[in-house]
Design an enzyme around this catalytic site. Structure first.
Site, PDB file in Angstrom:
ATOM      1  N   ASP A  13      -5.062  -9.422  -3.814  1.00 48.65           N
ATOM      2  CA  ASP A  13      -6.036 -10.439  -4.207  1.00 48.65           C
ATOM      3  C   ASP A  13      -6.019 -11.664  -3.296  1.00 48.65           C
ATOM      4  O   ASP A  13      -6.304 -12.781  -3.735  1.00 48.65           O
ATOM      5  CB  ASP A  13      -5.815 -10.872  -5.677  1.00 48.65           C
ATOM      6  CG  ASP A  13      -5.931  -9.712  -6.632  1.00 48.65           C
ATOM      7  OD1 ASP A  13      -6.754  -8.815  -6.372  1.00 48.65           O
ATOM      8  OD2 ASP A  13      -5.182  -9.693  -7.633  1.00 48.65           O
ATOM      9  N   GLY A  15      -8.059 -12.153  -0.909  1.00 47.23           N
ATOM     10  CA  GLY A  15      -9.409 -12.418  -0.397  1.00 47.23           C
ATOM     11  C   GLY A  15      -9.751 -11.466   0.744  1.00 47.23           C
ATOM     12  O   GLY A  15     -10.581 -11.770   1.599  1.00 47.23           O
ATOM     13  N   LYS A  16      -9.145 -10.265   0.695  1.00 42.14           N
ATOM     14  CA  LYS A  16      -9.382  -9.280   1.768  1.00 42.14           C
ATOM     15  C   LYS A  16     -10.852  -8.886   1.854  1.00 42.14           C
ATOM     16  O   LYS A  16     -11.416  -8.773   2.945  1.00 42.14           O
ATOM     17  CB  LYS A  16      -8.544  -8.009   1.520  1.00 42.14           C
ATOM     18  CG  LYS A  16      -7.055  -8.238   1.554  1.00 42.14           C
ATOM     19  CD  LYS A  16      -6.296  -6.988   1.154  1.00 42.14           C
ATOM     20  CE  LYS A  16      -6.502  -6.568  -0.268  1.00 42.14           C
ATOM     21  NZ  LYS A  16      -5.966  -7.503  -1.285  1.00 42.14           N
ATOM     22  N   ALA A  39      -7.785  -1.420  -6.864  1.00 46.25           N
ATOM     23  CA  ALA A  39      -8.238  -2.537  -6.031  1.00 46.25           C
ATOM     24  C   ALA A  39      -9.508  -3.141  -6.623  1.00 46.25           C
ATOM     25  O   ALA A  39     -10.305  -2.451  -7.255  1.00 46.25           O
ATOM     26  CB  ALA A  39      -8.530  -2.039  -4.620  1.00 46.25           C
ATOM     27  N   GLY A  40      -9.661  -4.440  -6.398  1.00 44.53           N
ATOM     28  CA  GLY A  40     -10.909  -5.120  -6.748  1.00 44.53           C
ATOM     29  C   GLY A  40     -11.196  -6.112  -5.645  1.00 44.53           C
ATOM     30  O   GLY A  40     -10.495  -7.107  -5.514  1.00 44.53           O
ATOM     31  N   HIS A  41     -12.163  -5.805  -4.815  1.00 50.74           N
ATOM     32  CA  HIS A  41     -12.469  -6.648  -3.654  1.00 50.74           C
ATOM     33  C   HIS A  41     -13.816  -7.326  -3.873  1.00 50.74           C
ATOM     34  O   HIS A  41     -14.820  -6.652  -4.129  1.00 50.74           O
ATOM     35  CB  HIS A  41     -12.486  -5.816  -2.368  1.00 50.74           C
ATOM     36  CG  HIS A  41     -11.145  -5.233  -2.037  1.00 50.74           C
ATOM     37  ND1 HIS A  41     -10.908  -4.467  -0.930  1.00 50.74           N
ATOM     38  CD2 HIS A  41      -9.951  -5.330  -2.684  1.00 50.74           C
ATOM     39  CE1 HIS A  41      -9.633  -4.113  -0.910  1.00 50.74           C
ATOM     40  NE2 HIS A  41      -9.042  -4.615  -1.964  1.00 50.74           N
ATOM     41  N   ARG A 144       2.786  18.182  -4.302  1.00 48.76           N
ATOM     42  CA  ARG A 144       1.955  19.264  -3.730  1.00 48.76           C
ATOM     43  C   ARG A 144       1.219  20.080  -4.786  1.00 48.76           C
ATOM     44  O   ARG A 144       1.039  21.274  -4.665  1.00 48.76           O
ATOM     45  CB  ARG A 144       2.811  20.162  -2.820  1.00 48.76           C
ATOM     46  CG  ARG A 144       3.263  19.406  -1.593  1.00 48.76           C
ATOM     47  CD  ARG A 144       4.500  19.959  -0.991  1.00 48.76           C
ATOM     48  NE  ARG A 144       5.621  19.815  -1.900  1.00 48.76           N
ATOM     49  CZ  ARG A 144       6.829  20.278  -1.654  1.00 48.76           C
ATOM     50  NH1 ARG A 144       7.066  20.941  -0.552  1.00 48.76           N
ATOM     51  NH2 ARG A 144       7.806  20.097  -2.505  1.00 48.76           N
ATOM     52  N   GLN A 223      -4.541  -3.774  -1.990  1.00 49.67           N
ATOM     53  CA  GLN A 223      -3.295  -4.381  -2.466  1.00 49.67           C
ATOM     54  C   GLN A 223      -2.725  -5.297  -1.363  1.00 49.67           C
ATOM     55  O   GLN A 223      -3.496  -5.834  -0.586  1.00 49.67           O
ATOM     56  CB  GLN A 223      -2.280  -3.313  -2.907  1.00 49.67           C
ATOM     57  CG  GLN A 223      -2.677  -2.572  -4.180  1.00 49.67           C
ATOM     58  CD  GLN A 223      -3.655  -1.429  -3.952  1.00 49.67           C
ATOM     59  OE1 GLN A 223      -3.410  -0.555  -3.140  1.00 49.67           O
ATOM     60  NE2 GLN A 223      -4.755  -1.414  -4.665  1.00 49.67           N
TER      61      GLN A 223
END
Ligand code: GDP
Ligand code: IMO
Ligand code: MG
Length: 433
Positions: A13, A15-16, A39-41, A144, A223
């Site tokens: 978080d 600010g990517k 993720a939350g961008h 696997r 992340q």
């Protein structure tokens, strides 16, 4: 620039999304290499707020090709929802603009159910995961027995999905959690296969060829460094490689890409964390509320994915130095400097203390952080708003001083300072040299 890797330097978080959007204007491809819809961008353009969980933040620029890499774990339901959301605001989503690696792993409802059941079983030692099934999906990959996006197209997909649900149901029953009814899930996933089949491709081949022909690829990390499965604050981490090196394995890039690569670290001007785990510079009380915000502004510190209030604290220079080293940052973008306006003094953790010893670096990386006490340097704050600043010299001297101190602490130049959530609210720092 051929390959640019944008990485979170803290606990996510930072600010990517906002920084990726800034650079995507010049990129041919923007590619996510790890994680899933944990993720939350957020990208804000002209008041329009885009919250992206799976599709790379570069999608908002009409010329870029968005790529979901093999290092990701993809919940197709979230993906289709996000594709629809983008279409509804006029963004073209078609196989011309979006590629999905055949090697990326599928997240199923069973993974989400297992994530919650494992968290409950951990009791007071829970990790505070996002509940999106990330850990269980990467567990299946390592064991696997995972299902990949490419498997959606295989004739025996139904049988394999059924086997996966059977196995998961046995574990859910063992954990005392409700089990899942396979019928509806099977038909749901077969319908996803129909929609997604035209997007599934060999992402590695396309990106390597693109780089060889002089095109530019922007790798978007999810992340942050301190949530990396190996190099983060284990076990309070996510289950993927969040660091810059993850871009190579998470997109299948050949090492020739490294020679021309630029790694940019995104550093929030203070520190936040959502979920459990050590946080040496965490603060509480009124100042914490001030940094977090009330929730009235879209940029206040509440999780984009889960809505949880983020824990907040002072910028940790020891962990930032560690992040700069492990990622090999060439440059840094500092975000949310505007939030520090009016805070006096601004504290910056420059070292840790343990048994009266001053530590500039961590002998064992971010292991057992609880035993350290942060040593702070107090820097003067400023009262002027900074959101209108665009040049380095527009910033108040105390703000410049703070940013300079961040750069010297980790030995990496700060090239960009974000002073607001809007695309244009960016200070470009070349002018100071
Ligand atoms: P990400 O996960 O690293 O992409 O970051 P998030 O989107 O989860 O959280 C960052 C939040 O801060 C978002 O709401 C952004 O719009 C906002 N943001 C980014 N840069 C700035 C900035 O410089 N100032 C302010 N006020 N908000 C910012
Ligand atoms: P972006 O890309 C902040 C955190 C969770 C939890 C831990 C493990 O928006 O920066 P998981 O669901 O991954 O198994 O949870 O990691 N976490 C994040 N924190 N930003 C994120 O993503 C995160 N993704 C996962 O809160 O502590
Ligand atoms: Mg986020």
């Amino acid at each position: 620039m051929a390959l640019q890797i944008i990485v979170g330097a803290q606990w996510g978080d930072e600010g990517k999304g906002r920084i990726v959007d800034w650079f995507a204007a010049q990129a041919d491809y923007v590619a996510r290499y790890n994680g899933g819809d944990n993720a939350g961008h957020t990208v804000t353009v002209g008041g329009q707020i885009y919250k992206l969980h799976l599709i790379p933040s570069g999608i908002i620029h009409p010329e870029t090709i968005a790529v979901l890499g093999n290092g990701m774990v993809i919940n197709p339901k979230t993906l289709l929802g996000e594709m629809e959301m983008l279409r509804s605001v006029g963004i073209e989503i078609s196989p011309k603009r979006l590629r999905i690696s055949a090697f990326a792993h599928l997240i199923t409802p069973a993974h989400r159910a297992l994530d919650s059941a494992f968290e409950r079983a951990r009791g007071s030692a829970s990790l505070g995961t996002t509940g999106r099934g990330i850990g269980p999906a990467y567990t299946d990959r390592a064991a696997r027995r995972g299902l990949r996006l490419g498997d959606l197209l295989a004739p025996d997909f139904s049988a394999r999905l059924e086997r996966h649900l059977d196995e998961a149901n046995r574990t859910l029953a063992f954990l005392g959690a409700p089990t899942l009814e396979p019928g509806a899930i099977l038909s749901e996933y077969l319908s996803y296969a129909q929609v997604l089949k035209d997007y599934i491709t060999d992402v590695s081949l396309e990106l390597n060829l693109a780089l060889q022909s002089g095109k530019s690829v922007l790798a978007e990390g999810a992340q942050g460094t301190l949530l990396d499965i190996d190099f983060g604050t284990y076990p309070y981490v996510t289950s993927s490689h969040t660091i810059a090196a993850g871009a190579l394995t998470g997109l299948g890039l050949g090492l020739h890409a490294v020679a021309s690569a630029c790694t940019l670290g995104v550093v929030k001007a203070f520190q936040t964390r959502v979920g459990a785990g050590p946080f040496p510079t965490e603060i509480g009380g009124e100042l914490a509320e001030r940094l977090r915000g009330s929730g009235a502004n879209p940029w206040d510190e509440y999780g984009t994915t889960t809505g949880r209030p983020r824990r907040v604290g002072w910028l940790d220079g020891v962990l930032l130095r560690y992040a700069a080293c492990i990622n090999g940052f060439h440059e840094i973008a500092v975000t949310k400097l505007d939030i520090l306006t009016g805070i006096h003094p601004i504290r910056l953790c420059v070292a840790y203390e343990e048994d009266n010893r001053r530590l500039e670096n961590l002998p064992l990386g971010p292991l057992n952080l609880e035993r350290y006490r942060p040593i702070y340097e107090d820097l003067p704050g400023w009262d002027e708003p900074v959101s209108h600043c665009r040049r380095w010299t527009d910033l108040p001297p105390a703000a410049r001083n703070y940013v300079e101190r961040i750069a010297t602490l980790c030995g990496v130049p700060v090239r960009f300072v974000s002073v607001g959530a809007e695309r244009e609210q960016m200070v470009i720092c070349e002018a100071r040299e």
